[in-house]
Structure formats: structure tokens, C-alpha cells
Design a protein around this motif. Sequence first.
Motif, PDB file in Angstrom:
ATOM      1  N   LEU A   1       0.833  -1.198   0.000  1.00  0.00           N
ATOM      2  CA  LEU A   1       0.000   0.000   0.000  1.00  0.00           C
ATOM      3  C   LEU A   1       0.872   1.254   0.000  1.00  0.00           C
ATOM      4  CD1 LEU A   1      -2.762   1.382   0.180  1.00  0.00           C
ATOM      5  CD2 LEU A   1      -2.642   1.122   2.670  1.00  0.00           C
ATOM      6  N   ALA A   2       1.923   1.262   0.830  1.00  0.00           N
ATOM      7  CA  ALA A   2       2.821   2.420   0.908  1.00  0.00           C
ATOM      8  C   ALA A   2       3.517   2.663  -0.419  1.00  0.00           C
ATOM      9  CB  ALA A   2       3.850   2.211   2.020  1.00  0.00           C
ATOM     10  N   MET A   3       4.003   1.600  -1.056  1.00  0.00           N
ATOM     11  CA  MET A   3       4.700   1.761  -2.336  1.00  0.00           C
ATOM     12  C   MET A   3       3.748   2.274  -3.415  1.00  0.00           C
ATOM     13  SD  MET A   3       7.518  -1.248  -2.764  1.00  0.00           S
ATOM     14  CE  MET A   3       9.075  -1.146  -1.855  1.00  0.00           C
ATOM     15  N   PHE A   4       2.504   1.793  -3.390  1.00  0.00           N
ATOM     16  CA  PHE A   4       1.536   2.298  -4.362  1.00  0.00           C
ATOM     17  C   PHE A   4       1.284   3.782  -4.166  1.00  0.00           C
ATOM     18  CE2 PHE A   4      -2.808   3.493  -5.418  1.00  0.00           C
ATOM     19  CZ  PHE A   4      -2.847   3.178  -6.770  1.00  0.00           C
ATOM     20  N   MET A   5       1.104   4.220  -2.914  1.00  0.00           N
ATOM     21  CA  MET A   5       0.821   5.629  -2.643  1.00  0.00           C
ATOM     22  C   MET A   5       2.016   6.508  -3.008  1.00  0.00           C
ATOM     23  SD  MET A   5      -2.276   5.791  -1.676  1.00  0.00           S
ATOM     24  CE  MET A   5      -2.348   7.478  -1.079  1.00  0.00           C
ATOM     25  N   VAL A   6       3.225   6.023  -2.735  1.00  0.00           N
ATOM     26  CA  VAL A   6       4.432   6.780  -3.086  1.00  0.00           C
ATOM     27  C   VAL A   6       4.572   6.904  -4.600  1.00  0.00           C
ATOM     28  CG1 VAL A   6       6.961   6.645  -3.071  1.00  0.00           C
ATOM     29  CG2 VAL A   6       5.682   6.295  -0.952  1.00  0.00           C
ATOM     30  N   LEU A   7       4.352   5.806  -5.310  1.00  0.00           N
ATOM     31  CA  LEU A   7       4.426   5.848  -6.773  1.00  0.00           C
ATOM     32  C   LEU A   7       3.326   6.734  -7.360  1.00  0.00           C
ATOM     33  CD1 LEU A   7       5.275   2.136  -7.642  1.00  0.00           C
ATOM     34  CD2 LEU A   7       6.685   4.148  -8.151  1.00  0.00           C
ATOM     35  N   ALA A   8       2.125   6.656  -6.789  1.00  0.00           N
ATOM     36  CA  ALA A   8       1.022   7.487  -7.276  1.00  0.00           C
ATOM     37  C   ALA A   8       1.327   8.969  -7.070  1.00  0.00           C
ATOM     38  CB  ALA A   8      -0.270   7.113  -6.553  1.00  0.00           C
ATOM     39  N   ALA A   9       1.878   9.307  -5.908  1.00  0.00           N
ATOM     40  CA  ALA A   9       2.232  10.699  -5.634  1.00  0.00           C
ATOM     41  C   ALA A   9       3.281  11.194  -6.620  1.00  0.00           C
ATOM     42  CB  ALA A   9       2.745  10.831  -4.191  1.00  0.00           C
ATOM     43  N   ALA A  10       4.302  10.364  -6.872  1.00  0.00           N
ATOM     44  CA  ALA A  10       5.364  10.754  -7.805  1.00  0.00           C
ATOM     45  C   ALA A  10       4.828  10.920  -9.219  1.00  0.00           C
ATOM     46  CB  ALA A  10       6.489   9.722  -7.772  1.00  0.00           C
ATOM     47  N   LEU A  11       4.002   9.977  -9.663  1.00  0.00           N
ATOM     48  CA  LEU A  11       3.463  10.038 -11.017  1.00  0.00           C
ATOM     49  C   LEU A  11       2.554  11.240 -11.215  1.00  0.00           C
ATOM     50  CD1 LEU A  11       3.082   8.745 -13.812  1.00  0.00           C
ATOM     51  CD2 LEU A  11       1.199   7.404 -12.847  1.00  0.00           C
TER      52      LEU A  11
END
Length: 373
Positions: free
Chosen positions: A81-91
Motif C-alpha cells: 500500500l505504501a509503495m503504491f501511494m508513493v508511486l502514485a504521488a510521484a506520477l
Amino acid sequence: MNLSFWRALRRDRFFQLLLLTGVGLSLCVPFAPRAWPAAVDWHTIITLSGLMLLTKGVELSGYFDVLGRRMARRFATQRRLAMFMVLAAALLSTFLTNDVALFIVVPLTLTLRKLCAIPVNRLIIFEALAVNAGSLLTPVGNPQNILLWGRSGLSFVGFIGQMVPLAAVMMLTLLALCGFCFADRALTYHTGARSPVWQPRLVWSCLGLYLVFLTALELKQELWGLAAVAVAFLLLARRVVFSVDWTLLLVFIAMFIDVHLLTQLPVLQAVPDRVETLSAPGLWLSAIGLSQAIGNVPATILLLNYVPPTPLLAWAVNVGGFGLLPGSLANVIALRMANDRRIWWRFHLYSLPMLAWAAAVGYGLLRLVDAGL
């Protein structure tokens, strides 16, 4: 908004620190209050106002609850979940700018807290770091890149090509750190979480108003766009207007004035004359250090008056977004939205090592790129 507004100001230690800093700086430079309004970037203030209204509208509609529930069920562990949110924020930050990305992901993260047990403060810190890393990739990812792109003469794709190595290293670093700092344990769901009830009409209204506001920004009519959004919410859902944390705008106004006063100090007045004679390592460290003191956007504006918009300058001011809180306005936005005093010092436990890593590795990588390796 009256009593709650003043209570919020009394509890806002960061705002009080900015006021005290402003008073102290006023004693060291010529006292000219008439010049202070001109020091404020009112375009940024108006843009933030519109985004805050629109985000609060979506939040109060209940849609973040619906989306958060779907996400919590989709990702089985904290780490995923954390990696998804971090990637979503970056994208999102690559094409919506870092500030807009935070106005989407941070409220969603706060909603996830109601559904499952996650380290919310740590996740918001990583999201702040992620938008700084992701936004540096494109010409429209953050304000300093917009300035640099306009002066560089590069194409959109050309600018991205210049920033790819640094963006790749920072994102890989952030994901590796994310994997280390978030446990690979199953998410624990709160048993008392009720099924979300949301208002589709308000969500669609926010989407329509968002398009209106973006159009107004594009046409350089941001004030009229803000007025349209505010009036619409007063008619459709008045509680949106009175639920926004308007004290955040005062924080930004105080920051702009403090930066203006800081640049009037005699020690900084001599900086521009020395910039033109700096070596590459000297300019690299100066741009990063100046970003830490006054923010990477003001540092970019100041330095572009004396040095060309080279890849070194572009990399340095973006690296300067890490580290101390004032390095990037996105840092302040993320931590303010978290609404937790403990997050302010915890942020630096992650951001300062990221700054040291980015400064060291980034310069080495830049030298390799320049050498054609």
C-alpha cells in the motif's frame, strides 16, 4: 470560521515561528512594510486557495472513503500500500505539479487511517519526498522547472531527457527506503469502519469546477476562477468553504515575507556578485544551500539572474527541495495537511539523509553524464 480560525492560529507553532523570524529579520534590515505585499506570490496564494476548496469538496463528498476502502482491500500489506501511494504521488506530480498531487494523495491517506492500521505520518512524509522526486522529471512538475524550462530553450522532451538520470536515482532510492521502512505485514482492518456514504453530485461538481479553475489559470484569470469556485461552493455546499484550513494561506504569506526580508540581509546581498565566479562544485553547493534557506523556487529566481539554466542548476535546485522544511513548499503543504505536531521533526529524520544522498550521488552522476559515460 471565526473561533476555530483563531484557535488554529494559536495552536500553529510553525506560523508563530515564522512571525518571530519575521520580527527578528525586521530588526536587521530596513523596515519597509509597504514592500511586503509585493514580496508575496499572489498567484500561488490564489492557486492554493482554489485547490484547497476543490480538495475539501471531494473530501466532504465521501468519495475518498469509497476509494480508500477499495484500495485497502486491494493491497494486502502495509508495504504494498505504501509503495503504491508513493508511486502514485510521484506520477501525479510529473504532470499535475507537486502541490496538486499532494492535495489528492494526502487526504486519501488520511482516509485510509480510518479503515486500516497504517503509519500515517510516515506515509505522508514519504509522499512529500515522492512529489519532490517525481516532479523534478518534467518541465511542468514544479515551479522551478517551469522557470528553468522557459529560459533553457529546450523542448519538452529535451528537458525530460536532461532530468531522467536524477529522477531515476531518487525514485529508486525512495522505493528502496520505502521497502525498508514499511513492514511486509498484513493490513489490520478496523472493525468499526462503516460502509461509506458519498455524494456523487458533489464529486461531479468538484470535477467540473476543477476544469473551470484550470481554464482560468491557463487564461491568467486565476482570481476570477477562484471567485467562480468559491461562489459555486457557497451555493452547492457551504460547509466546504468553512471547513478549509485557511490558516495555511497565512503560513505561506508569512514565508514569502520572511524570504523577502532574508534576502535583504547584507550577507546575502553579496551572494549574487560571487555566484558568477563559482566553480561547478561551488555553484552546486550554493544552489542547494540557498534552497535550504529561502526555498528552491526563490533560489532559482535569484540564481537565474546570474547563471544560465544549465543541467547543473536544474539538478541542484531540485535536490534542494529535500532536507530542511523550507526547501520546498510541497513539504509545508504535506505536513500541514497531516495536522499532527509530531510529524514536523520526524520529517527531517528522513529528508536530511535524502538531501545528503541526493547532493553526493547527484553531483557524481552529473559529472558522469557530462563526461558522456
